[in-house]
Design a protein around this motif. Structure first.
Motif: not given
Length: 322
Positions: A174, A185-191
């Motif tokens: 990240l 990515t979905e992880e980045e969007r969630a952050m």
């Protein structure tokens, strides 16, 4: 010989008179310049007599040290009996809005403060207005856009078209994400979403506290919608409709003499009267180039090009944020 001596004495007397008048003229010039400077700065540093201070907050909001210091000087000036914060802003950085909000709340703890909305008080602009103890807006003013957003461009398609590939090594997935140089990515969007929602929760909590509204009531108007002054009054986002006279009327209800002069406190950050930059600025103003430059910046979005951090701004330029 006697005539010559008399001539010498007369010349000396004449020189003394000329010296006196030269010194007198220089002193008069100094006094005149001082008086002019005092007159020119009277609405920037106060008048020395009791008055209502007016502060304009216009354009895109960022952390403005000079404006924060100006608000603090107003707070400390015993001749300021009330304050009108005139707002015409689409918003700006959330941190910039927060700084001004806190400065106005500190000011309002000591003097009556009313916010007067011009054309627009949206997003961080409304955040600032809510710091006042009374909000007055025109019937056709635009109010609202309560929310926070982060936007960033994706130029990966362009890079592929021109044959450019970005390589990098980072300590964790990240780090420096999201990036315009790689798909999100979905992880980045969630952050990013967690970041945005945390600031949003703070924003709606602030509005609820200042406007005496429950969380449910705030959420009904905090979906990013904008309202006219009339609609905002119905939704309790503003307190009254009108202009400066309405703001003064409210101040009068708080014990401020309505007959006091309204004095605008302007920025003190300006060059000397006869400096090259000042003369150039004056010439540009006379030719209308200052308005041309400001208009061009607004039309191209250049006035908001370098905003950092979370943004609370209505109708951002593409790729900047709301």
């Amino acid at each position: 010989m006697a005539n010559r001596a008399d001539d010498i004495i007369d010349r000396r007397r004449l020189r003394r008179k000329l010296t006196f008048w030269r010194l007198f003229g220089l002193l008069a010039l100094i006094v005149a310049v001082g008086a002019f400077a005092s007159w020119a700065m009277r609405d920037r540093m106060g008048t020395g007599i009791a008055h209502i201070a007016k502060v304009r907050i216009e354009g895109t909001i960022t952390e403005d040290d000079e404006l924060l210091k100006r608000l603090d000087r107003i707070r400390q000036d015993e001749q300021v009996k009330g304050v009108i914060v005139w707002i015409n802003s689409p918003g700006g950085t959330t941190a910039g809005g927060e700084a001004l909000y806190e400065a106005i709340r500190k000011l309002a703890a000591e003097k009556p403060v009313v916010a007067q909305v011009g054309t627009l008080a949206a997003s961080a602009g409304y955040m600032i207005a809510s710091a006042a103890d009374q909000i007055v807006a025109r019937q056709s003013s635009i109010v609202g856009s309560i929310g926070v957003l982060v936007q960033y461009p994706d130029v990966t398609g362009l890079m592929e078209n021109v044959g450019v590939k970005l390589e990098g090594v980072k300590s964790s997935p990240l780090k420096a994400e999201p990036s315009p140089f790689s798909p999100t990515t979905e992880e980045e969007r969630a952050m990013i979403r967690a970041l945005v929602m945390d600031s949003y929760e703070w924003f709606i909590g602030l509005v609820g506290e200042r406007r005496g509204m429950s969380r449910t009531e705030v959420l009904q108007v905090a979906d990013g919608s904008i309202f006219t002054g009339r609609q905002a009054l119905e939704r309790r986002l503003v307190d009254a409709l009108g202009g400066e006279e309405k703001a003064i009327e409210w101040l009068a209800g708080k014990g401020v003499n309505a007959e006091l002069a309204v004095v605008e406190w302007k920025s003190t950050e300006r060059q000397g009267l006869f400096s090259p930059l000042s003369l150039a600025g004056t010439l540009g103003a006379l030719l209308g180039l200052d308005k041309l430059g400001a208009d061009l910046a607004a039309r191209t979005g250049a006035d908001r090009m370098f905003l950092d951090g979370l943004l609370s701004v209505w109708q951002p330029a593409p790729g900047l944020g709301d």
